[in-house]
Design a protein around this motif. Structure first.
Motif, PDB file in Angstrom:
ATOM      1  N   ARG A   1      37.238  58.727  25.442  1.00 25.78           N
ATOM      2  CA  ARG A   1      37.194  59.031  26.864  1.00 25.78           C
ATOM      3  C   ARG A   1      35.764  59.184  27.392  1.00 25.78           C
ATOM      4  NH1 ARG A   1      41.247  60.997  29.857  1.00 25.78           N
ATOM      5  NH2 ARG A   1      39.811  60.587  31.563  1.00 25.78           N
TER       6      ARG A   1
ATOM      7  N   THR B   1      51.303  64.645  26.340  1.00 33.63           N
ATOM      8  CA  THR B   1      49.966  64.516  25.791  1.00 33.63           C
ATOM      9  C   THR B   1      50.049  63.853  24.428  1.00 33.63           C
ATOM     10  OG1 THR B   1      49.652  66.651  26.767  1.00 33.63           O
ATOM     11  CG2 THR B   1      47.826  65.809  25.488  1.00 33.63           C
ATOM     12  N   PRO B   2      49.211  62.931  24.053  1.00 34.67           N
ATOM     13  CA  PRO B   2      48.065  62.421  24.805  1.00 34.67           C
ATOM     14  C   PRO B   2      48.391  61.267  25.754  1.00 34.67           C
ATOM     15  CG  PRO B   2      48.106  61.512  22.597  1.00 34.67           C
ATOM     16  CD  PRO B   2      49.298  62.400  22.716  1.00 34.67           C
TER      17      PRO B   2
ATOM     18  N   MET C   1      40.004  60.708  20.469  1.00 33.44           N
ATOM     19  CA  MET C   1      40.363  60.454  21.861  1.00 33.44           C
ATOM     20  C   MET C   1      39.286  60.946  22.801  1.00 33.44           C
ATOM     21  SD  MET C   1      44.333  61.233  21.904  1.00 33.44           S
ATOM     22  CE  MET C   1      45.319  60.598  20.586  1.00 33.44           C
TER      23      MET C   1
ATOM     24  N   VAL D   1      39.265  66.265  30.505  1.00 27.04           N
ATOM     25  CA  VAL D   1      39.715  65.109  29.739  1.00 27.04           C
ATOM     26  C   VAL D   1      41.162  65.269  29.294  1.00 27.04           C
ATOM     27  CG1 VAL D   1      37.484  64.353  28.931  1.00 27.04           C
ATOM     28  CG2 VAL D   1      38.753  65.995  27.602  1.00 27.04           C
ATOM     29  N   GLY D   2      41.775  66.391  29.609  1.00 27.79           N
ATOM     30  CA  GLY D   2      43.206  66.525  29.373  1.00 27.79           C
ATOM     31  C   GLY D   2      43.590  67.371  28.182  1.00 27.79           C
ATOM     32  N   ALA D   3      42.613  67.981  27.524  1.00 28.82           N
ATOM     33  CA  ALA D   3      42.950  68.885  26.420  1.00 28.82           C
ATOM     34  C   ALA D   3      43.024  70.291  26.972  1.00 28.82           C
ATOM     35  CB  ALA D   3      41.893  68.807  25.324  1.00 28.82           C
ATOM     36  N   MET D   4      44.108  70.998  26.703  1.00 27.96           N
ATOM     37  CA  MET D   4      44.271  72.284  27.377  1.00 27.96           C
ATOM     38  C   MET D   4      43.802  73.467  26.552  1.00 27.96           C
ATOM     39  SD  MET D   4      48.391  72.544  27.279  1.00 27.96           S
ATOM     40  CE  MET D   4      48.386  74.048  28.198  1.00 27.96           C
TER      41      MET D   4
ATOM     42  N   TYR E   1      45.278  67.609  21.670  1.00 26.57           N
ATOM     43  CA  TYR E   1      44.583  66.370  22.010  1.00 26.57           C
ATOM     44  C   TYR E   1      44.267  66.241  23.485  1.00 26.57           C
ATOM     45  CZ  TYR E   1      44.998  64.348  17.435  1.00 26.57           C
ATOM     46  OH  TYR E   1      44.856  64.107  16.115  1.00 26.57           O
ATOM     47  N   PRO E   2      43.172  65.526  23.789  1.00 25.43           N
ATOM     48  CA  PRO E   2      42.910  65.143  25.174  1.00 25.43           C
ATOM     49  C   PRO E   2      43.806  63.984  25.587  1.00 25.43           C
ATOM     50  CG  PRO E   2      40.932  64.882  23.814  1.00 25.43           C
ATOM     51  CD  PRO E   2      42.084  65.090  22.911  1.00 25.43           C
ATOM     52  N   ARG E   3      43.643  63.580  26.810  1.00 22.56           N
ATOM     53  CA  ARG E   3      44.487  62.530  27.368  1.00 22.56           C
ATOM     54  C   ARG E   3      43.769  61.193  27.266  1.00 22.56           C
ATOM     55  NH1 ARG E   3      44.182  64.273  32.323  1.00 22.56           N
ATOM     56  NH2 ARG E   3      45.708  65.845  31.898  1.00 22.56           N
ATOM     57  N   LEU E   4      44.540  60.131  27.082  1.00 27.29           N
ATOM     58  CA  LEU E   4      43.936  58.804  27.064  1.00 27.29           C
ATOM     59  C   LEU E   4      43.827  58.265  28.488  1.00 27.29           C
ATOM     60  CD1 LEU E   4      45.618  57.029  24.058  1.00 27.29           C
ATOM     61  CD2 LEU E   4      43.224  57.569  24.306  1.00 27.29           C
ATOM     62  N   ARG E   5      42.979  57.254  28.630  1.00 24.64           N
ATOM     63  CA  ARG E   5      42.853  56.620  29.939  1.00 24.64           C
ATOM     64  C   ARG E   5      43.847  55.478  29.992  1.00 24.64           C
ATOM     65  NH1 ARG E   5      37.109  55.095  30.104  1.00 24.64           N
ATOM     66  NH2 ARG E   5      37.931  53.149  29.342  1.00 24.64           N
ATOM     67  N   ILE E   6      44.156  55.000  31.195  1.00 20.60           N
ATOM     68  CA  ILE E   6      45.249  54.025  31.285  1.00 20.60           C
ATOM     69  C   ILE E   6      44.941  52.739  30.525  1.00 20.60           C
ATOM     70  CG2 ILE E   6      44.438  53.231  33.548  1.00 20.60           C
ATOM     71  CD1 ILE E   6      47.639  52.871  33.963  1.00 20.60           C
TER      72      ILE E   6
ATOM     73  N   ARG F   1      50.325  68.437  21.875  1.00 23.24           N
ATOM     74  CA  ARG F   1      49.960  68.747  23.249  1.00 23.24           C
ATOM     75  C   ARG F   1      48.847  69.776  23.295  1.00 23.24           C
ATOM     76  NH1 ARG F   1      53.114  71.759  28.034  1.00 23.24           N
ATOM     77  NH2 ARG F   1      51.410  71.506  29.492  1.00 23.24           N
TER      78      ARG F   1
ATOM     79  N   ASN G   1      36.554  64.430  18.191  1.00 31.09           N
ATOM     80  CA  ASN G   1      37.926  63.976  18.348  1.00 31.09           C
ATOM     81  C   ASN G   1      37.936  62.525  18.815  1.00 31.09           C
ATOM     82  OD1 ASN G   1      40.471  63.457  19.598  1.00 31.09           O
ATOM     83  ND2 ASN G   1      40.854  65.637  19.559  1.00 31.09           N
TER      84      ASN G   1
ATOM     85  N   GLY H   1      36.958  70.226  28.603  1.00 27.90           N
ATOM     86  CA  GLY H   1      38.155  69.916  27.843  1.00 27.90           C
ATOM     87  C   GLY H   1      39.348  69.713  28.755  1.00 27.90           C
TER      88      GLY H   1
ATOM     89  N   ALA I   1      40.484  57.840  36.368  1.00 28.93           N
ATOM     90  CA  ALA I   1      40.504  58.921  35.383  1.00 28.93           C
ATOM     91  C   ALA I   1      39.091  59.303  34.964  1.00 28.93           C
ATOM     92  CB  ALA I   1      41.315  58.502  34.167  1.00 28.93           C
TER      93      ALA I   1
END
Lengths: 176, 373, 386, 176
Positions: B206, C205-206, B202, B129-132, C293-298, C290, B200, B126, B355
């Motif tokens: 990803r 985020t995201p 997103m 992929v940027g989810a904290m 959600y996860p982060r999107l790719r560029i 924040r 999810n 998690g 990424a």
């Protein structure tokens, strides 16, 4: 207070029992099969505990591995492990093979002299052998001929000696 | 594809980026050098060895009973699974019969440890992929499991509990009620974690279709465990070469389709549920009895060599043990699943975005302790 | 301009700065506490009552830290970058009213000014990325540039639709225009576009791809330490506060809606509190996102911006224009907007997520040893090609 | 003019100190120390097994955030480096570099027996016998791996140390 040196104690060599061989049906069938498939090569088929052991000449390793992988009856698609064992005079390279379809297993063994350990690389057969061979080169100094990139993997550039070997000082301690 | 080709012919040079050894998402001290063209990866070169502690060599100087401590620290997320692999190897060499109860205890603890390990993967993935938040949910479950471990083995991580011929001691009296509570909590927790991340949008965006590897390549690279199963190969050591008492349980093996990051992720989530199933069955089948075979304190296995495969949370954990009849192993080679899985990284990273590099690396779930040994 | 006016403005600016700094301190505390609640933690507890002094300690420590200048850095660019990020974020607040009549400069072109100034942040991020002489920072700076420039368009368009409703660019007039109903009721689609684009502008985020702690280790700010990093931090939180405030002013009726039964001084005071309460609600929503959600790719981020938000924002303008031109009642706008919003969410769930099917893992059950050979499922290559 | 001033650990008086001698400055240095001790940002830097316990300490159950301890991925924004795990010779240079990259004032916690003295890998050929051979360490946390509570106690000890340093050195507090 200097103690007189003790005379070396005379000890009876302990009797070392051998591990019993316990091949299952699949193993016995396989050992017959291997003798049949690899009859052009000089191989010795034995057994250790529950695995078929095939001792081969180091120069044949690459060709035999190719056959072992491609032959439909052997079908060793999966290289379980590649390890080097140091027996002081010789280094033994072990290829642990497994067939996912037939679910039989075997060990390929090739002994090379410690002074000039050269084994053909099997990276063209199993791509997964890459790092195992680099590790063997790192720790034991076995040269895998034909490997494209035998640079240090676990150790760093400039490390002296081959720490996996028995001749390497065991608890070598230096202040860092 | 054509656009990319054109871009490559332009007069540009690739930017080299060094990730690691200290990088938040290399999962330890792993280093990968990547060359990027814009945001696309052109080439990747992994470097390992930043945690090479010489365990294999050290094992040669320890008694068989002492080696277990070093095995604890190989795969430091799934300690009990490592202990089990070593003990199985020695037992196989000595042709030892392990008491039933000991086997059940081993299986229960190992499956719990598998859940703990996958929970760590879940959380860290998690984060990758940027989810904290997932990591905190994952660690909540881990903390529960570690609490139980502590009551059984006396340690949170380095248990040294599985011994040659059995286990250290019998379970405590309060084990069963505690286990019942834990099972309920874990069931709920796994579902909660699944709900939080798996579907999810997103997260799907990803991970779906990223870092694919087909079954043939995966086997060729020696990829094992959940990563191999995600590619659609039904291969589990617990099924294909059952060790300990795994043939007594009824459980499922999750298999993916595309071998992409999402499959690798979800196979692990599903495996946690299956582990719970195994634990439930084992709890029901377990009967009182002795927990250790009659072994001498200093074990001296006969001369010979043996190779044992076990299914650790990361894949096929193999131990190659050569004994010369003395009280110390002559040579001990550990076939670490992460080590082999990591080789496929270069293949997986082809044509990925920067990424994605993090996401792909996270999805093969490496533990540097066993990669470098 | 007389001297008195000058002093008035200087004092106002100082007050604003103090106010904003205080707000940032509160905001960091609120963020840590809110995230902690989401994550079943306590958050700061030891410094002051429930960690209320934590932001102060952090700020003091940061100012006292050593400022490091990397030896390869482009000195001037490196030192100027924090200011280039910070000053625009401060300048924005010159025209944002905090309550009734509480504004430094009540510009007629307030919204235009906001749009013009908010673009400047890109410069600072690029400067930071370039000046640090660090590849991660450089990548982060470039990502930030691409992201901020692309999301500027839907951001402006969403603002424009609101301006069309009131026929004014003055923020106070816009708030006054919402005396009967907040524009969220008329422009739900506009709010969605504005908030999404605003999140992207903030890099939260995201859309936090230029910080991307798990990939770029902090992006453009990676090399900054101590007070300079603190300035970036300050700017970022001021911007967050700005977006929250703008959302409240443009869509949630500012301090007006629903109206309060007071006048005079009581009304002024209460209006500030009411405004802040709304702003914090929006900001809590941002923190909630924040935490989830996860982060999107560029590339996904760019695709989302250009393929979805930009067209959508234009459509929003057009429907607003049509409704206003033909003098239809405003509830028709609400209806159209809601329908479009629903369609958008449907489209997102269909296309943004994944083209592959959602569940691709199957469980094969066994009891005991498997007898048949392993199943090797053929990989449907066709599905992956695209 | 005292000749010993302005050298080494006792830097010269600042204007601030000249104008408002002692009373305020001594207190302010303590205030700064309070600020520093309440916001120890750690470098997220896990080496081996202890990293898992370090992560546990940061998570919900133990929650280091209560003390104001949060992790930052970049060394530039970190105050404390928790060396969690075995330090290998190959890793020695990166660790030194990371330490250099951290801005003053900075502290180091050696977590676990490996970072303290090599632990179970004592005298292995590739392991550094304790991270204090490379960088100065402020707090040692014993254990293999230490429990989260132990790490928390270590952090509290560090906080005490920061305060004590400020009190002892008075106006010229510069933790190093």
């Amino acid at each position: 207070m200097e103690q007189p040196p003790r005379p070396p104690r005379q000890r009876r060599e302990p009797e070392v029992p051998e591990a019993p061989v316990a091949l299952d049906e699949r193993g016995t069938a396989l050992s017959a099969l291997i003798r049949d498939v690899l009859k052009e090569f000089e191989v010795e088929v034995g057994a250790a505990v529950d695995e078929v052991v095939v001792t081969v000449k180091p120069e044949d390793v690459s060709a035999i591995c190719r056959i072992a992988k491609d032959d439909p009856s052997l079908d060793f698609k999966y290289l379980r492990c590649l390890s080097v064992v140091d027996y002081i005079e010789t280094l033994e390279v072990n290829y642990h093979l497994f067939s996912l379809d037939k679910r039989h297993k075997a060990v390929l063994k090739a002994s090379v002299p410690t002074e000039e350990p050269h084994v053909p690389s099997v990276i063209s057969v199993w791509r997964g052998a890459d790092w195992f061979e680099r590790e063997g080169h790192d720790l034991f100094g076995v040269v895998f001929d034909g490997h494209p990139n035998l640079t240090p993997l676990l150790l760093y550039e400039g490390f002296e000696g081959f720490p996996g070997r028995k001749s390497f000082p065991f608890h070598e301690y230096d202040e860092w | 594809m054509q656009v990319q080709q054109q871009a490559r012919t332009a007069d540009t040079i690739d930017l080299m980026i060094n990730m690691g050894p200290q990088h938040p998402s290399t999962h330890g001290v792993f280093r990968v050098v990547i060359w990027v063209d814009g945001e696309r990866i052109v080439k990747a070169e992994p470097h390992i060895g930043y945690l090479h502690r010489g365990s294999e060599k050290l094992c040669e100087g320890e008694l068989y009973s002492q080696v277990i401590t070093l095995f604890d620290r190989l795969d430091y997320v799934a300690n009990l699974n490592c202990e089990l692999a070593f003990c199985l190897a020695v037992e196989k060499l000595m042709a030892l019969e392990v008491p039933d109860r000991a086997s059940y205890i081993r299986v229960i603890l190992c499956e719990l440890n598998r859940i703990a390990s996958h929970m760590l993967f879940y959380g860290v993935y998690g984060l990758d992929v940027g989810a904290m938040t997932p990591i905190l949910y994952g660690f909540r479950e881990r903390e529960r499991i570690q609490g139980l471990f502590e009551s059984v083995t006396g340690a949170r991580m380095m248990h040294n509990f599985i011994r040659v011929g059995g286990v250290k001691e019998d379970l405590r009296d309060d084990f069963e009620p505690r286990m019942a509570v834990l099972l309920e909590e874990l069931k709920q927790g796994i579902e909660e974690c699944d709900d939080l991340l798996s579907q999810n949008e997103m997260f799907l965006a990803r991970t779906k279709g990223i870092g694919t590897i087909g079954p043939t390549e995966a086997i060729d690279f020696g990829v094992t465990g959940p990563s191999l199963r995600a590619s659609g190969v039904l291969e589990d050591v617990r099924i294909s070469e059952p060790y300990s008492i795994y043939e007594r349980f009824d459980f499922g093996v999750p298999v993916g389709t595309y071998g992409d990051c999402w499959d690798r992720y979800y196979v692990r989530v599903e495996e946690m549920r299956q582990s719970l199933k195994i634990i439930e069955q084992a709890m029901a089948q377990m009967e009182p009895g002795p927990v250790a075979a009659n072994v001498r304190r200093i074990a001296r296995p006969p001369k010979g060599e043996v190779y044992v495969r076990t299914e650790s949370p990361r894949g096929d954990f193999g131990v190659f043990l050569v004994s010369d009849g003395s009280d110390k192993p002559y040579r001990l080679k550990v076939r670490a699943p992460s080590f082999a899985n990591l080789q496929a990284l270069q293949y997986l990273l082809r044509d990925a975005y920067v990424a994605d590099a993090v996401v792909i690396l996270g999805s093969i779930d490496i533990i540097l302790g066993e990669v470098d040994r | 301009m007389t001297v008195v006016q000058g002093i008035y403005y200087a004092l106002g600016a100082l007050a604003l700065f103090v106010f904003l700094s205080f707000m940032v301190l509160v905001l960091t505390w609120v963020e840590r506490k809110a995230l902690a609640r989401i994550q079943m933690r306590m958050g700061p507890m030891r410094v002051g009552f429930h960690g209320t002094l934590q932001p102060l300690a952090d700020a003091m420590k940061l100012v006292l830290k050593e400022d490091i200048l990397p030896s390869w850095a482009d000195r001037r660019v490196y030192w100027l970058a924090p200011l280039a990020v910070f000053i625009p974020s401060l300048l924005l607040w010159a025209v944002i009213p905090v309550g009734r009549d509480l504004v430094l400069a009540n510009l007629e072109l307030g919204l235009f000014y906001i749009v013009a100034i908010s673009v400047l942040t890109v410069m600072g991020l690029l400067m930071a990325g370039w000046g640090s002489a660090n590849k991660y920072a450089m990548l982060g700076g470039l990502r930030a540039a691409g992201q901020l420039v692309s999301y500027e368009i839907p951001f402006i368009m969403a603002i424009l639709a609101v301006a069309m409703l009131v026929q004014s660019l003055n923020l106070e007039t816009i708030v006054d225009g919402q005396r009967n109903f907040a524009y969220i009721l008329v422009q739900p689609l506009g709010l969605f576009i504005f908030l999404t684009a605003g999140l992207a502008e903030l890099g939260r985020t995201p859309f936090d791809i230029h910080h991307a702690e798990s990939e770029l280790v902090g992006g453009p700010f990676i090399e900054y330490s101590g007070a300079h990093w603190a300035v970036f931090f300050l700017a970022e939180y001021i911007n967050t506060f700005t977006i929250g405030a703008l959302t409240v002013l443009l869509f949630l009726g500012g301090w007006r809606w629903p109206a309060m039964p007071f006048d005079g001084f009581a009304h002024s005071t209460l209006s500030v509190i009411w405004f802040l309460a709304k702003t914090y609600a929006v900001i809590l929503f941002i923190f909630w996102i924040r935490g989830t959600y996860p982060r999107l790719r560029i590339d996904q981020l760019m695709a989302f911006g250009w393929k979805l938000l930009v067209p959508l924002s234009f459509v929003n303008i057009v429907i607003t224009g049509i409704v206003l031109f033909y003098g239809w009642p405003l509830w028709t706008l609400t209806l159209i907007s809601l329908v479009l919003l629903g369609a958008t969410f449907y489209a997102i769930s269909r296309h943004q997520g994944t083209r592959l099917e959602r569940m691709t893992v199957t469980v094969h059950s066994f009891r005991g040893t498997r007898s048949e050979p392993p199943v090797v499922q053929p990989q449907p290559e066709a599905a992956l090609e695209d | 003019m005292d000749i010993t001033q302005g050298r080494g650990n006792t830097p010269a008086e600042s204007i601030f100190e000249r104008v408002l001698p002692n009373a305020v400055t001594a207190k302010s240095s303590e205030l700064f120390a309070h600020a520093r001790k309440s916001s120890l940002w750690t470098l997220s830097f896990g080496l081996a097994c202890c990293a898992i316990e370090m992560m546990s300490t940061h998570m919900s159950h133990h929650d280091l955030d209560r003390f104001g301890v949060v992790t930052w991925p970049s060394p530039r924004q970190a105050d404390v480096m928790i060396v969690a795990g075995t330090v290998v010779k190959k890793m020695a240079d990166p660790i030194k570099l990371l330490y250099e990259q951290m801005p003053d004032p900075k502290w180091v916690i050696a977590m676990g027996s490996c970072a303290t003295n090599g632990g179970p890998y004592y005298r292995s050929y590739s392991v550094v016998m304790g991270v204090d051979h490379l960088i100065p360490v402020d707090v040692y946390v014993p254990g293999c791996p230490p429990r989260p509570e132990a790490l928390m106690y270590g952090i509290m000890q560090l906080q005490e140390k920061i305060l004590k340093d400020a009190k002892e050195r008075g106006a010229t507090s510069q933790a190093s």
